[in-house]
Design an enzyme around this catalytic site. Structure first.
Site, mmCIF file in Angstrom:
data_model
loop_
_atom_site.group_PDB
_atom_site.id
_atom_site.type_symbol
_atom_site.label_atom_id
_atom_site.label_comp_id
_atom_site.label_asym_id
_atom_site.label_seq_id
_atom_site.Cartn_x
_atom_site.Cartn_y
_atom_site.Cartn_z
ATOM 1 N N GLY A 50 0.776 -1.242 0.000
ATOM 2 C CA GLY A 50 0.000 0.000 0.000
ATOM 3 C C GLY A 50 0.805 1.288 0.000
ATOM 4 N N ASP A 106 0.624 3.389 4.488
ATOM 5 C CA ASP A 106 -0.402 4.044 3.670
ATOM 6 C C ASP A 106 -1.523 4.641 4.508
ATOM 7 O OD1 ASP A 106 -1.425 1.538 4.436
ATOM 8 O OD2 ASP A 106 -2.046 0.946 2.423
ATOM 9 N N ASP A 109 -6.088 2.745 10.212
ATOM 10 C CA ASP A 109 -7.511 2.444 10.316
ATOM 11 C C ASP A 109 -7.793 2.165 11.789
ATOM 12 O OD1 ASP A 109 -9.865 1.574 8.288
ATOM 13 O OD2 ASP A 109 -9.791 0.114 9.894
ATOM 14 N N LYS A 137 -8.033 7.387 9.480
ATOM 15 C CA LYS A 137 -9.487 7.432 9.657
ATOM 16 C C LYS A 137 -9.767 7.484 11.151
ATOM 17 C CE LYS A 137 -10.518 4.260 5.781
ATOM 18 N NZ LYS A 137 -11.035 2.904 5.463
ATOM 19 N N VAL A 159 -11.031 3.662 0.753
ATOM 20 C CA VAL A 159 -10.378 4.443 -0.289
ATOM 21 C C VAL A 159 -9.423 3.586 -1.119
ATOM 22 C CG1 VAL A 159 -10.609 6.728 0.747
ATOM 23 C CG2 VAL A 159 -8.709 5.249 1.449
ATOM 24 N N ASP A 165 -5.751 -0.250 -2.356
ATOM 25 C CA ASP A 165 -6.462 -1.166 -3.253
ATOM 26 C C ASP A 165 -7.763 -1.665 -2.655
ATOM 27 O OD1 ASP A 165 -5.056 -2.741 -1.203
ATOM 28 O OD2 ASP A 165 -5.878 -4.452 -2.303
ATOM 29 N N ARG A 171 -5.021 0.053 -7.508
ATOM 30 C CA ARG A 171 -3.859 0.474 -6.741
ATOM 31 C C ARG A 171 -3.038 1.573 -7.427
ATOM 32 N NH1 ARG A 171 -1.857 -2.319 -2.410
ATOM 33 N NH2 ARG A 171 -2.490 -4.419 -2.939
HETATM 34 P P1 XMP Z 1 -5.351 -1.085 10.775
HETATM 35 O O1 XMP Z 1 -6.794 -1.354 11.057
HETATM 36 O O2 XMP Z 1 -4.479 -2.174 11.276
HETATM 37 O O3 XMP Z 1 -5.309 -1.152 9.214
HETATM 38 O O4 XMP Z 1 -4.919 0.289 11.203
HETATM 39 C C1 XMP Z 1 -4.313 -0.679 8.457
HETATM 40 C C2 XMP Z 1 -4.339 -1.436 7.156
HETATM 41 O O5 XMP Z 1 -5.688 -1.646 6.687
HETATM 42 C C3 XMP Z 1 -5.771 -1.446 5.313
HETATM 43 N N1 XMP Z 1 -6.798 -0.422 5.062
HETATM 44 C C4 XMP Z 1 -7.159 0.048 3.869
HETATM 45 N N2 XMP Z 1 -6.690 -0.244 2.634
HETATM 46 N N3 XMP Z 1 -8.259 1.258 1.695
HETATM 47 C C5 XMP Z 1 -7.255 0.376 1.559
HETATM 48 O O6 XMP Z 1 -6.843 0.116 0.433
HETATM 49 C C6 XMP Z 1 -8.770 1.623 2.904
HETATM 50 O O7 XMP Z 1 -9.689 2.443 2.976
HETATM 51 C C7 XMP Z 1 -8.190 0.970 4.053
HETATM 52 N N4 XMP Z 1 -8.447 1.048 5.375
HETATM 53 C C8 XMP Z 1 -7.583 0.180 5.961
HETATM 54 C C9 XMP Z 1 -4.400 -1.041 4.861
HETATM 55 O O8 XMP Z 1 -3.779 -2.179 4.288
HETATM 56 C C10 XMP Z 1 -3.652 -0.642 6.092
HETATM 57 O O9 XMP Z 1 -2.284 -0.946 6.035
HETATM 58 MG MG MG Z 2 -4.009 -3.175 1.662
#
Ligand code: XMP
Ligand code: MG
Length: 186
Positions: A50, A106, A109, A137, A159, A165, A171
């Site tokens: 990512g 990237d 979350d 987020k 997103v 992706d 991507r």
């Molecule tokens: P956590 O929940 O561990 O997640 O903070 C981080 C990872 O979740 C993926 N992620 C996303 N990937 N669009 C994406 O393409 C999104 O909106 C999204 N939200 C979470 C991402 O791999 C990140 O490293």
């Molecule tokens: Mg990912």
């Protein structure tokens, strides 16, 4: 560049110009903070896949010497649900001990991924450890993680583009778009 917008993308959240402007600002901050280090003292670690575009754009705007390396993670979750269980499937080739380490990710979350990475790298005795994250987020946050260099806060939408992706699609779009909920809900 005029890349057609795929049907699955509802709208563009951050266009190329906004992203590049913010990446330049972050690169300036990082260049100031890490000034004076030798090449082998400053290691930038990108999280595949990512972060690959953010990593490439950020590092080529730095004015301080640095080395780059990459790691890859696998989460046990599928689609858009994070479970909190993360494992490293590819590690750095450069030893992080004694180096100033900047992790480039990237998106934040729930925070589980970055907190796992910070724990893992802190245990390896780096000279210092910081994080640069393009997107966060805040509404989804479950564990508090410090981001030293944050690009943008975004709402709780899935997103894609600029490295991000959905099931390995979208991507390499040059902008960040919100995915139509019907794409991942139906
Ligand atoms: P956590 O929940 O561990 O997640 O903070 C981080 C990872 O979740 C993926 N992620 C996303 N990937 N669009 C994406 O393409 C999104 O909106 C999204 N939200 C979470 C991402 O791999 C990140 O490293
Ligand atoms: Mg990912």
């Amino acid at each position: 560049m005029n890349v057609p917008i795929p049907d699955s993308v509802e709208h563009i959240l951050l266009d190329e110009a906004m992203i590049q402007q913010r990446v330049q600002q972050l690169a300036d901050l990082i260049s100031t903070d890490y000034a004076g280090l030798r090449n082998e003292e400053f290691l930038i670690v990108g999280v595949l896949k990512g972060a690959f575009m953010f990593m490439a754009d950020l590092t080529r705007r730095l004015t301080v010497p640095h080395q780059v390396d990459f790691i890859a993670l696998s989460s046990y979750a599928d689609a858009t649900e994070a479970t909190g269980s993360v494992r490293m499937i590819m590690d750095t080739r450069i030893n992080v001990a004694g180096r100033h380490v900047l992790i480039v990710e990237d998106i934040l979350d729930t925070g589980y991924t970055l907190s796992y990475l910070l724990r893992t790298f802190a245990a390896r005795n780096p000279a210092s450890l910081r994080t640069a994250v393009l997107l966060s987020k805040p509404e989804r946050c479950k564990v508090k993680v410090t981001i030293d260099y944050l690009g943008f806060e975004i709402p709780d939408v899935w997103v894609v583009g600029y490295g991000l992706d959905f099931a390995d699609r979208f991507r390499t779009l040059p902008y960040i778009g919100a995915l139509k909920p019907s794409t991942y809900q139906g």
